[in-house]
Motif scaffolding. Structure first.
Motif, PDB file in Angstrom:
ATOM      1  N   GLU A  13       0.859  -1.188   0.000  1.00 58.56           N
ATOM      2  CA  GLU A  13       0.000   0.000   0.000  1.00 58.56           C
ATOM      3  C   GLU A  13       0.894   1.237   0.000  1.00 58.56           C
ATOM      4  N   ASP A  14       0.653   2.167  -0.934  1.00 58.66           N
ATOM      5  CA  ASP A  14       1.531   3.338  -1.043  1.00 58.66           C
ATOM      6  C   ASP A  14       1.193   4.436  -0.038  1.00 58.66           C
ATOM      7  N   GLU A  15      -0.019   4.437   0.512  1.00 54.36           N
ATOM      8  CA  GLU A  15      -0.383   5.458   1.494  1.00 54.36           C
ATOM      9  C   GLU A  15       0.056   5.014   2.890  1.00 54.36           C
ATOM     10  N   GLU A  16       1.022   5.758   3.454  1.00 56.20           N
ATOM     11  CA  GLU A  16       1.617   5.370   4.734  1.00 56.20           C
ATOM     12  C   GLU A  16       0.588   5.313   5.853  1.00 56.20           C
ATOM     13  N   SER A  17      -0.381   6.243   5.856  1.00 54.28           N
ATOM     14  CA  SER A  17      -1.383   6.267   6.923  1.00 54.28           C
ATOM     15  C   SER A  17      -2.239   5.005   6.915  1.00 54.28           C
ATOM     16  N   ILE A  18      -2.621   4.549   5.714  1.00 55.70           N
ATOM     17  CA  ILE A  18      -3.439   3.325   5.608  1.00 55.70           C
ATOM     18  C   ILE A  18      -2.608   2.109   5.995  1.00 55.70           C
ATOM     19  N   ARG A  19      -1.353   2.093   5.533  1.00 60.03           N
ATOM     20  CA  ARG A  19      -0.447   0.999   5.877  1.00 60.03           C
ATOM     21  C   ARG A  19      -0.297   0.887   7.397  1.00 60.03           C
ATOM     22  N   VAL A  58      -4.949  -1.778  -5.159  1.00 59.27           N
ATOM     23  CA  VAL A  58      -5.056  -1.770  -6.623  1.00 59.27           C
ATOM     24  C   VAL A  58      -4.212  -0.657  -7.225  1.00 59.27           C
ATOM     25  N   MET A  59      -4.339   0.555  -6.685  1.00 59.99           N
ATOM     26  CA  MET A  59      -3.651   1.718  -7.239  1.00 59.99           C
ATOM     27  C   MET A  59      -2.295   1.896  -6.571  1.00 59.99           C
ATOM     28  N   LEU A  60      -1.234   1.520  -7.270  1.00 64.24           N
ATOM     29  CA  LEU A  60       0.126   1.611  -6.742  1.00 64.24           C
ATOM     30  C   LEU A  60       1.023   2.349  -7.724  1.00 64.24           C
ATOM     31  N   PRO A  61       2.040   3.039  -7.222  1.00 67.31           N
ATOM     32  CA  PRO A  61       3.016   3.626  -8.146  1.00 67.31           C
ATOM     33  C   PRO A  61       3.828   2.521  -8.825  1.00 67.31           C
ATOM     34  N   GLY A  80      -2.164 -16.403  -0.241  1.00 63.23           N
ATOM     35  CA  GLY A  80      -3.465 -15.752  -0.150  1.00 63.23           C
ATOM     36  C   GLY A  80      -3.351 -14.292  -0.575  1.00 63.23           C
ATOM     37  N   ILE A  81      -4.277 -13.818  -1.394  1.00 64.46           N
ATOM     38  CA  ILE A  81      -4.232 -12.428  -1.880  1.00 64.46           C
ATOM     39  C   ILE A  81      -5.585 -11.766  -1.682  1.00 64.46           C
ATOM     40  N   ILE A  82      -5.571 -10.652  -0.942  1.00 65.02           N
ATOM     41  CA  ILE A  82      -6.769  -9.832  -0.760  1.00 65.02           C
ATOM     42  C   ILE A  82      -6.509  -8.464  -1.369  1.00 65.02           C
ATOM     43  N   MET A  83      -7.339  -8.054  -2.310  1.00 61.38           N
ATOM     44  CA  MET A  83      -7.171  -6.773  -2.990  1.00 61.38           C
ATOM     45  C   MET A  83      -7.886  -5.670  -2.215  1.00 61.38           C
ATOM     46  N   LEU A  84      -7.239  -4.491  -2.146  1.00 57.52           N
ATOM     47  CA  LEU A  84      -7.856  -3.295  -1.586  1.00 57.52           C
ATOM     48  C   LEU A  84      -8.176  -2.344  -2.727  1.00 57.52           C
ATOM     49  N   THR A  85      -9.382  -1.802  -2.730  1.00 57.65           N
ATOM     50  CA  THR A  85      -9.732  -0.834  -3.754  1.00 57.65           C
ATOM     51  C   THR A  85     -10.554   0.293  -3.152  1.00 57.65           C
ATOM     52  N   ALA A  86     -10.289   1.496  -3.599  1.00 59.71           N
ATOM     53  CA  ALA A  86     -11.054   2.653  -3.145  1.00 59.71           C
ATOM     54  C   ALA A  86     -12.272   2.865  -4.021  1.00 59.71           C
ATOM     55  N   LYS A  87     -12.379   2.086  -5.085  1.00 57.47           N
ATOM     56  CA  LYS A  87     -13.483   2.227  -6.026  1.00 57.47           C
ATOM     57  C   LYS A  87     -14.523   1.151  -5.765  1.00 57.47           C
ATOM     58  N   SER A  88     -15.774   1.467  -6.085  1.00 55.18           N
ATOM     59  CA  SER A  88     -16.841   0.494  -5.845  1.00 55.18           C
ATOM     60  C   SER A  88     -17.359  -0.122  -7.143  1.00 55.18           C
ATOM     61  N   GLN A  89     -16.741   0.225  -8.277  1.00 54.29           N
ATOM     62  CA  GLN A  89     -17.197  -0.338  -9.546  1.00 54.29           C
ATOM     63  C   GLN A  89     -16.944  -1.836  -9.584  1.00 54.29           C
ATOM     64  N   ASP A  90     -17.934  -2.571 -10.108  1.00 54.84           N
ATOM     65  CA  ASP A  90     -17.790  -4.013 -10.205  1.00 54.84           C
ATOM     66  C   ASP A  90     -16.549  -4.411 -10.986  1.00 54.84           C
ATOM     67  N   MET A  91     -16.176  -3.638 -12.021  1.00 58.51           N
ATOM     68  CA  MET A  91     -15.073  -4.021 -12.885  1.00 58.51           C
ATOM     69  C   MET A  91     -13.776  -4.174 -12.111  1.00 58.51           C
ATOM     70  N   ASP A  92     -13.520  -3.260 -11.160  1.00 57.59           N
ATOM     71  CA  ASP A  92     -12.298  -3.368 -10.369  1.00 57.59           C
ATOM     72  C   ASP A  92     -12.284  -4.656  -9.563  1.00 57.59           C
ATOM     73  N   LYS A  93     -13.423  -4.986  -8.950  1.00 57.65           N
ATOM     74  CA  LYS A  93     -13.489  -6.194  -8.137  1.00 57.65           C
ATOM     75  C   LYS A  93     -13.252  -7.438  -9.000  1.00 57.65           C
ATOM     76  N   ILE A  94     -13.987  -7.487 -10.093  1.00 57.32           N
ATOM     77  CA  ILE A  94     -13.913  -8.660 -10.956  1.00 57.32           C
ATOM     78  C   ILE A  94     -12.525  -8.800 -11.568  1.00 57.32           C
ATOM     79  N   MET A  95     -11.920  -7.687 -11.984  1.00 50.70           N
ATOM     80  CA  MET A  95     -10.570  -7.751 -12.548  1.00 50.70           C
ATOM     81  C   MET A  95      -9.590  -8.326 -11.540  1.00 50.70           C
ATOM     82  N   GLY A  96      -9.706  -7.890 -10.281  1.00 50.84           N
ATOM     83  CA  GLY A  96      -8.813  -8.417  -9.257  1.00 50.84           C
ATOM     84  C   GLY A  96      -8.951  -9.912  -9.105  1.00 50.84           C
ATOM     85  N   LEU A  97     -10.188 -10.404  -9.137  1.00 55.76           N
ATOM     86  CA  LEU A  97     -10.412 -11.834  -9.011  1.00 55.76           C
ATOM     87  C   LEU A  97      -9.922 -12.588 -10.242  1.00 55.76           C
ATOM     88  N   GLU A  98     -10.105 -11.983 -11.414  1.00 54.37           N
ATOM     89  CA  GLU A  98      -9.659 -12.634 -12.641  1.00 54.37           C
ATOM     90  C   GLU A  98      -8.136 -12.768 -12.683  1.00 54.37           C
TER      91      GLU A  98
END
Length: 234
Positions: A13-19, A58-61, A80-98
């Motif tokens: 995760e690139d955001e230090e506060s979230i990390r 999902v969004m990394l430099p 094990g891989i769990i994706m974090l996304t700030a977006k709620s669009q289905d496409m981001d979720k599905i792409m991560g799973l794909e």
């Protein structure tokens, strides 16, 4: 007893506060926490430290989370891989799973929810088959070795994720039984899932691409219209 061994969790995760927020909560749950602030660093640390679970933004430099997920899944099929996304669009979720992710969570999130998802995933990653009467499960031309958590089609070992392993195991232990999406969510994900049940469909589609001769006309994982899926031994 849970967490007898200390599990390694890598946060990419690139955001230090979230990390830092994630790190504090994971350490409170007795996890060993590793950190990376870019995709490239995440790949290097994963190869060096071999974590049990990767929490991947999902969004990394540099290379993005989808590419990192693809690299890690190819090199470490059982991670094990769990994706974090700030977006709620289905496409981001599905792409991560794909790309091979086991799960996703949308920011902002409750740290308890993330911890529960990690623990549920670890139950799929870490071997816990002490009560099995046999180490082998057969279904058609497939065989599961529960001791090594490997699945074979004939003599060929299949490259599968921990989630795909659990789905196959459930199906092959219950041939002919129709499972609803909600049943599979409860059994495989192991918590009251908050999100889109498409996570089941995506994993089934991914699994079919690996085991079926013609995924669009599956022989083994049959769709039960209006319900879910069942395993059929030809």
């Amino acid at each position: 007893m849970e967490n007898k061994t200390i599990n390694k969790i890598l946060i990419v995760e690139d955001e230090e506060s979230i990390r830092g927020f994630i790190k504090i909560n994971l350490k409170m749950n007795n996890f060993m926490v590793l950190e990376a602030s870019s995709g490239e660093e995440g790949v290097k640390k994963a190869k060096l430290e071999k974590p049990d679970v990767v929490i991947l933004d999902v969004m990394l430099p540099g290379i993005d989370g989808f590419k990192v997920c693809s690299i890690l899944r190819e090199e470490f099929p059982k991670i094990g891989i769990i994706m974090l996304t700030a977006k709620s669009q289905d496409m981001d979720k599905i792409m991560g799973l794909e790309y091979g992710a086991d799960d996703y969570i949308i920011k902002p999130f409750n740290p308890l929810e993330l911890t529960l998802r990690i623990k549920a995933l670890l139950r799929r990653v870490v071997e816990d088959e002490k009560n099995e009467a046999t180490n082998l499960i057969y279904g058609g031309e497939f065989r599961i070795d529960t001791y090594s958590q490997k699945i074979y089609k004939g003599d060929l070992e299949l490259e599968i994720t921990p989630t795909e392993y659990m789905i196959m195991k459930i199906f092959m232990q219950n041939p002919g039984k129709a499972f609803s999406r909600d049943e599979l969510l409860d059994i495989v994900w192991g918590y009251d899932f908050i999100g889109d049940s498409k996570i089941v469909d995506v994993n089934i589609r991914r699994l079919r691409s690996k085991i079926e001769e013609c995924p669009s006309k599956p022989q083994y994982i049959k769709t039960v219209w209006g319900t879910g899926y069942r395993w059929q031994n030809p």
